[in-house]
Design a protein around this motif. Structure first.
Motif, short mmCIF file in Angstrom:
data_model
loop_
_atom_site.label_atom_id
_atom_site.label_comp_id
_atom_site.label_asym_id
_atom_site.label_seq_id
_atom_site.Cartn_x
_atom_site.Cartn_y
_atom_site.Cartn_z
N ALA A 87 -47.78 47.27 -54.14
CA ALA A 87 -46.44 47.44 -54.53
C ALA A 87 -46.08 48.86 -54.24
O ALA A 87 -45.07 49.18 -53.79
N ASP A 88 -47.03 49.65 -54.17
CA ASP A 88 -46.71 51.24 -53.92
C ASP A 88 -46.42 51.15 -52.33
O ASP A 88 -45.60 51.99 -52.04
N LEU A 89 -47.25 50.18 -51.55
CA LEU A 89 -47.04 50.08 -50.13
C LEU A 89 -45.45 49.71 -49.59
O LEU A 89 -44.82 50.37 -49.14
N VAL A 90 -45.13 48.87 -50.62
CA VAL A 90 -43.70 48.30 -50.41
C VAL A 90 -42.57 49.32 -50.75
O VAL A 90 -41.52 49.55 -50.05
N THR A 91 -42.94 49.97 -52.10
CA THR A 91 -41.97 50.81 -52.21
C THR A 91 -41.78 52.04 -51.55
O THR A 91 -40.62 52.50 -51.17
N ALA A 92 -43.04 52.52 -50.80
CA ALA A 92 -42.97 53.52 -49.87
C ALA A 92 -42.19 53.30 -48.53
O ALA A 92 -41.54 54.21 -47.94
N LEU A 93 -42.45 52.04 -48.02
CA LEU A 93 -41.66 51.49 -47.17
C LEU A 93 -40.06 51.52 -47.21
O LEU A 93 -39.33 51.79 -46.42
N LEU A 94 -39.57 51.05 -48.38
CA LEU A 94 -38.36 51.11 -48.86
C LEU A 94 -37.72 52.50 -48.87
O LEU A 94 -36.81 52.78 -48.49
N LYS A 95 -38.46 53.41 -49.43
CA LYS A 95 -38.08 54.62 -49.65
C LYS A 95 -37.87 55.37 -48.10
O LYS A 95 -37.22 55.95 -47.72
N ASP A 96 -38.88 55.00 -47.33
CA ASP A 96 -38.89 55.40 -45.96
C ASP A 96 -37.50 54.86 -44.94
O ASP A 96 -36.95 55.58 -44.43
N ALA A 97 -37.09 53.66 -45.35
CA ALA A 97 -35.96 53.03 -44.85
C ALA A 97 -34.76 53.83 -45.38
O ALA A 97 -33.98 53.91 -44.72
N GLN A 98 -34.83 54.16 -46.61
CA GLN A 98 -33.54 54.88 -47.14
C GLN A 98 -33.53 56.21 -46.57
O GLN A 98 -32.30 56.49 -46.03
N GLU A 99 -34.70 56.86 -46.08
CA GLU A 99 -34.75 58.31 -45.65
C GLU A 99 -34.05 58.03 -44.18
O GLU A 99 -33.30 58.98 -43.76
#
Length: 192
Positions: A134-146
């Motif tokens: 879940a942390d990997l997906v959340t990090a990917l999504l945060k990166d996508a926002q940035e």
């Protein structure tokens, strides 16, 4: 006084550790988590009870470590340093996760069932197996926002929960978890 501490006892035999984990996985695949005992694993691995307990405090810790390593070998973390569009990174990651779930679905369903019956096991299952992914997906999504690939108003923690909820739900209900489902999730997350 020396900074280095002398090792107590014999060093761990890595071949024995691997054999114990391999046998634990094989037994859980064949019988389900609840039907496998520490004694079964010890017998199958040809080791002593002390050898097993020198490495793991419980059956839950052993089995989850073995499955975590197996999943890690089959599912690689998304490479956020790449220039690959984040929608594609998410889809690729989900394809690998779904391939793993397809091959290990029965085992994972037995682990999830055990987690519902045993709070300590549930905590270990969450901490070692579910949360890191879940942390990997959340990090990917945060990166996508940035990067501007995902709108700033989207709640990445909630999206991550939706993603995981969708495939865990399908896994638990014996429904198809395949590449087209991975692509559909990625498309929906990144839709404008």
């Amino acid at each position: 006084m020396s900074e280095k501490k002398a090792a107590i006892g014999r060093p761990k035999n890595e071949a024995a550790s691997k054999e114990i984990k391999d046998q634990a996985i094989a037994l859980v695949r064949a019988q389900g988590y609840a039907n496998v005992s520490i004694s079964d694993i010890i017998k199958a691995a040809g080791v002593s009870r002390q050898t097993l307990y020198n490495r793991w405090a419980s059956k839950a810790e052993l089995v989850l470590e073995a499955f975590f390593e197996l999943a890690g070998a089959q599912v690689s973390a998304p490479d956020l340093g790449s220039g690959i569009p984040r929608r594609d990174l998410l889809a690729r990651f989900l394809h690998e996760v779904f391939d793993h779930l397809d091959s290990e679905g029965d085992c994972l369903r037995s682990l999830i069932a055990a987690a519902q019956m045993d709070g300590d096991f549930r905590d270990i299952f969450w901490a070692r197996f579910v949360s890191p992914r879940a942390d990997l997906v959340t990090a990917l999504l945060k990166d996508a926002q940035e990067r501007g690939d995902l709108h700033a108003s989207r709640d990445v923690d909630l999206l991550s929960s939706f993603i995981h909820g969708a495939f865990w739900y399908r896994l638990l209900n014996g429904q198809s978890i395949d590449g087209s489902f991975a692509d559909a999730i990625a498309d929906d997350v990144f839709r404008v």
